[in-house]
Write a protein that holds these residues in place. Structure first.
Motif, PDB file in Angstrom:
ATOM      1  N   PRO A  31       0.825  -1.209   0.000  1.00  0.00           N
ATOM      2  CA  PRO A  31       0.000   0.000   0.000  1.00  0.00           C
ATOM      3  C   PRO A  31       0.861   1.262   0.000  1.00  0.00           C
ATOM      4  O   PRO A  31       1.890   1.323   0.668  1.00  0.00           O
ATOM      5  N   VAL A  32       0.447   2.227  -0.761  1.00  0.00           N
ATOM      6  CA  VAL A  32       1.141   3.508  -0.813  1.00  0.00           C
ATOM      7  C   VAL A  32       0.323   4.504   0.013  1.00  0.00           C
ATOM      8  O   VAL A  32      -0.819   4.800  -0.326  1.00  0.00           O
ATOM      9  N   PRO A  33       0.892   4.997   1.117  1.00  0.00           N
ATOM     10  CA  PRO A  33       0.148   5.951   1.951  1.00  0.00           C
ATOM     11  C   PRO A  33      -0.172   7.235   1.182  1.00  0.00           C
ATOM     12  O   PRO A  33       0.591   7.657   0.316  1.00  0.00           O
ATOM     13  N   TYR A  34      -1.307   7.820   1.502  1.00  0.00           N
ATOM     14  CA  TYR A  34      -1.682   9.104   0.914  1.00  0.00           C
ATOM     15  C   TYR A  34      -2.643   9.809   1.854  1.00  0.00           C
ATOM     16  O   TYR A  34      -3.190   9.204   2.773  1.00  0.00           O
ATOM     17  N   VAL A  47     -21.684  24.402   2.657  1.00  0.00           N
ATOM     18  CA  VAL A  47     -20.309  23.982   2.925  1.00  0.00           C
ATOM     19  C   VAL A  47     -20.187  22.492   2.635  1.00  0.00           C
ATOM     20  O   VAL A  47     -21.018  21.701   3.083  1.00  0.00           O
ATOM     21  N   GLN A  48     -19.161  22.120   1.879  1.00  0.00           N
ATOM     22  CA  GLN A  48     -18.868  20.714   1.601  1.00  0.00           C
ATOM     23  C   GLN A  48     -17.435  20.436   2.027  1.00  0.00           C
ATOM     24  O   GLN A  48     -16.565  21.292   1.875  1.00  0.00           O
ATOM     25  N   HIS A  49     -17.209  19.236   2.543  1.00  0.00           N
ATOM     26  CA  HIS A  49     -15.852  18.887   2.965  1.00  0.00           C
ATOM     27  C   HIS A  49     -15.594  17.408   2.723  1.00  0.00           C
ATOM     28  O   HIS A  49     -16.523  16.605   2.639  1.00  0.00           O
ATOM     29  N   ARG A  50     -14.328  17.076   2.594  1.00  0.00           N
ATOM     30  CA  ARG A  50     -13.917  15.679   2.480  1.00  0.00           C
ATOM     31  C   ARG A  50     -12.460  15.579   2.883  1.00  0.00           C
ATOM     32  O   ARG A  50     -11.662  16.470   2.598  1.00  0.00           O
ATOM     33  N   GLU A  51     -12.132  14.495   3.540  1.00  0.00           N
ATOM     34  CA  GLU A  51     -10.737  14.180   3.831  1.00  0.00           C
ATOM     35  C   GLU A  51     -10.589  12.668   3.870  1.00  0.00           C
ATOM     36  O   GLU A  51     -11.535  11.948   4.190  1.00  0.00           O
ATOM     37  N   GLU A  52      -9.409  12.203   3.484  1.00  0.00           N
ATOM     38  CA  GLU A  52      -9.162  10.767   3.474  1.00  0.00           C
ATOM     39  C   GLU A  52      -7.670  10.530   3.590  1.00  0.00           C
ATOM     40  O   GLU A  52      -6.869  11.308   3.081  1.00  0.00           O
ATOM     41  N   ASN A  53      -7.303   9.440   4.276  1.00  0.00           N
ATOM     42  CA  ASN A  53      -5.901   9.048   4.325  1.00  0.00           C
ATOM     43  C   ASN A  53      -5.803   7.532   4.335  1.00  0.00           C
ATOM     44  O   ASN A  53      -6.720   6.838   4.760  1.00  0.00           O
ATOM     45  N   LYS A  54      -4.690   7.060   3.822  1.00  0.00           N
ATOM     46  CA  LYS A  54      -4.396   5.626   3.781  1.00  0.00           C
ATOM     47  C   LYS A  54      -3.032   5.437   4.414  1.00  0.00           C
ATOM     48  O   LYS A  54      -2.078   6.141   4.071  1.00  0.00           O
ATOM     49  N   ASN A  55      -2.927   4.497   5.360  1.00  0.00           N
ATOM     50  CA  ASN A  55      -1.647   4.290   6.030  1.00  0.00           C
ATOM     51  C   ASN A  55      -0.845   3.169   5.364  1.00  0.00           C
ATOM     52  O   ASN A  55      -1.276   2.585   4.367  1.00  0.00           O
ATOM     53  N   GLU A  56       0.312   2.866   5.931  1.00  0.00           N
ATOM     54  CA  GLU A  56       1.211   1.860   5.366  1.00  0.00           C
ATOM     55  C   GLU A  56       0.601   0.463   5.355  1.00  0.00           C
ATOM     56  O   GLU A  56       1.030  -0.406   4.603  1.00  0.00           O
ATOM     57  N   ASP A  57      -0.394   0.233   6.218  1.00  0.00           N
ATOM     58  CA  ASP A  57      -1.049  -1.071   6.286  1.00  0.00           C
ATOM     59  C   ASP A  57      -2.215  -1.184   5.311  1.00  0.00           C
ATOM     60  O   ASP A  57      -2.889  -2.210   5.265  1.00  0.00           O
ATOM     61  N   GLY A  58      -2.500  -0.114   4.567  1.00  0.00           N
ATOM     62  CA  GLY A  58      -3.589  -0.134   3.607  1.00  0.00           C
ATOM     63  C   GLY A  58      -4.935   0.235   4.198  1.00  0.00           C
ATOM     64  O   GLY A  58      -5.954   0.156   3.522  1.00  0.00           O
ATOM     65  N   VAL A  59      -4.958   0.654   5.465  1.00  0.00           N
ATOM     66  CA  VAL A  59      -6.211   1.043   6.113  1.00  0.00           C
ATOM     67  C   VAL A  59      -6.573   2.460   5.664  1.00  0.00           C
ATOM     68  O   VAL A  59      -5.754   3.375   5.741  1.00  0.00           O
ATOM     69  N   ILE A  60      -7.801   2.614   5.195  1.00  0.00           N
ATOM     70  CA  ILE A  60      -8.274   3.914   4.721  1.00  0.00           C
ATOM     71  C   ILE A  60      -9.276   4.461   5.727  1.00  0.00           C
ATOM     72  O   ILE A  60     -10.212   3.776   6.123  1.00  0.00           O
ATOM     73  N   ARG A  61      -9.060   5.701   6.134  1.00  0.00           N
ATOM     74  CA  ARG A  61      -9.979   6.407   7.034  1.00  0.00           C
ATOM     75  C   ARG A  61     -10.341   7.725   6.369  1.00  0.00           C
ATOM     76  O   ARG A  61      -9.499   8.363   5.752  1.00  0.00           O
ATOM     77  N   GLY A  62     -11.591   8.114   6.532  1.00  0.00           N
ATOM     78  CA  GLY A  62     -11.980   9.376   5.933  1.00  0.00           C
ATOM     79  C   GLY A  62     -13.321   9.861   6.417  1.00  0.00           C
ATOM     80  O   GLY A  62     -13.992   9.218   7.226  1.00  0.00           O
ATOM     81  N   SER A  63     -13.701  11.005   5.892  1.00  0.00           N
ATOM     82  CA  SER A  63     -15.008  11.578   6.192  1.00  0.00           C
ATOM     83  C   SER A  63     -15.374  12.551   5.081  1.00  0.00           C
ATOM     84  O   SER A  63     -14.512  13.053   4.367  1.00  0.00           O
ATOM     85  N   TYR A  64     -16.673  12.774   4.957  1.00  0.00           N
ATOM     86  CA  TYR A  64     -17.165  13.768   4.008  1.00  0.00           C
ATOM     87  C   TYR A  64     -18.507  14.261   4.505  1.00  0.00           C
ATOM     88  O   TYR A  64     -19.143  13.627   5.350  1.00  0.00           O
ATOM     89  N   GLY A  65     -18.937  15.397   3.996  1.00  0.00           N
ATOM     90  CA  GLY A  65     -20.227  15.900   4.419  1.00  0.00           C
ATOM     91  C   GLY A  65     -20.521  17.280   3.880  1.00  0.00           C
ATOM     92  O   GLY A  65     -19.767  17.833   3.082  1.00  0.00           O
ATOM     93  N   TYR A  66     -21.643  17.804   4.348  1.00  0.00           N
ATOM     94  CA  TYR A  66     -22.061  19.148   3.961  1.00  0.00           C
ATOM     95  C   TYR A  66     -22.913  19.755   5.068  1.00  0.00           C
ATOM     96  O   TYR A  66     -23.418  19.061   5.951  1.00  0.00           O
ATOM     97  N   ARG A  67     -23.060  21.060   5.001  1.00  0.00           N
ATOM     98  CA  ARG A  67     -23.975  21.807   5.866  1.00  0.00           C
ATOM     99  C   ARG A  67     -24.586  22.891   5.004  1.00  0.00           C
ATOM    100  O   ARG A  67     -23.876  23.616   4.316  1.00  0.00           O
ATOM    101  N   ASP A  68     -25.923  22.994   5.045  1.00  0.00           N
ATOM    102  CA  ASP A  68     -26.563  24.029   4.236  1.00  0.00           C
ATOM    103  C   ASP A  68     -26.746  25.295   5.069  1.00  0.00           C
ATOM    104  O   ASP A  68     -26.510  25.292   6.283  1.00  0.00           O
TER     105      ASP A  68
END
Length: 129
Positions: A31-34, A47-68
């Motif tokens: 896995p390539v971390p990002y 408002v819209q948002h998103r974030e995501e990361n992947k670690n050396e073990d290939g585990v992906i964590r993230g979130s996304y959403g909006y608020r009007d």
């Protein structure tokens, strides 16, 4: 095109996948971390948002959403790992109940505002109530 796992595994074992992608076997298996993120607000106050990361073990964590602009929101946090995909939805959208489905936990809140129709939206029968 759908391939069964055994066909895909044979293609990988034969090096066809690495050759087709232009990547080395190591690049395909390690896995390539990002990480990335964005947060955007438009001219109307959405408002819209998103974030995501992947670690050396290939585990992906993230979130996304909006608020009007009226305060309605949806926020989804998720993790994808060896145990599958799991998400938590937090929202105050009308009609959403605290009912979990599959590996998604739902946390619904009552909206913090009251919708009121303007006089222009009112029908003639509204004057007689």
């Amino acid at each position: 095109m759908y391939r069964s796992n055994s066909i895909a595994r044979r293609a990988y074992d034969d090096g066809a996948l690495a050759e087709e992608s232009g990547l080395s076997d190591e690049e395909l298996t390690n896995p390539v971390p990002y990480n990335f993120q964005y947060n955007h607000q438009d001219n109307f106050g959405n408002v819209q948002h998103r974030e995501e990361n992947k670690n050396e073990d290939g585990v992906i964590r993230g979130s996304y959403g909006y608020r009007d602009p009226m305060g309605m929101y949806r926020h989804v946090s998720y993790i994808a790992d060896a145990n599958g995909f799991h998400a938590v939805l937090r929202t105050n959208e009308p009609g959403i109940e605290n009912k979990n489905s599959a590996d998604v936990a739902v946390v619904a809140h009552l909206p913090s505002y009251t919708y009121r129709r303007s006089k222009q939206d009112a029908s003639p029968s509204d004057n007689y109530r």
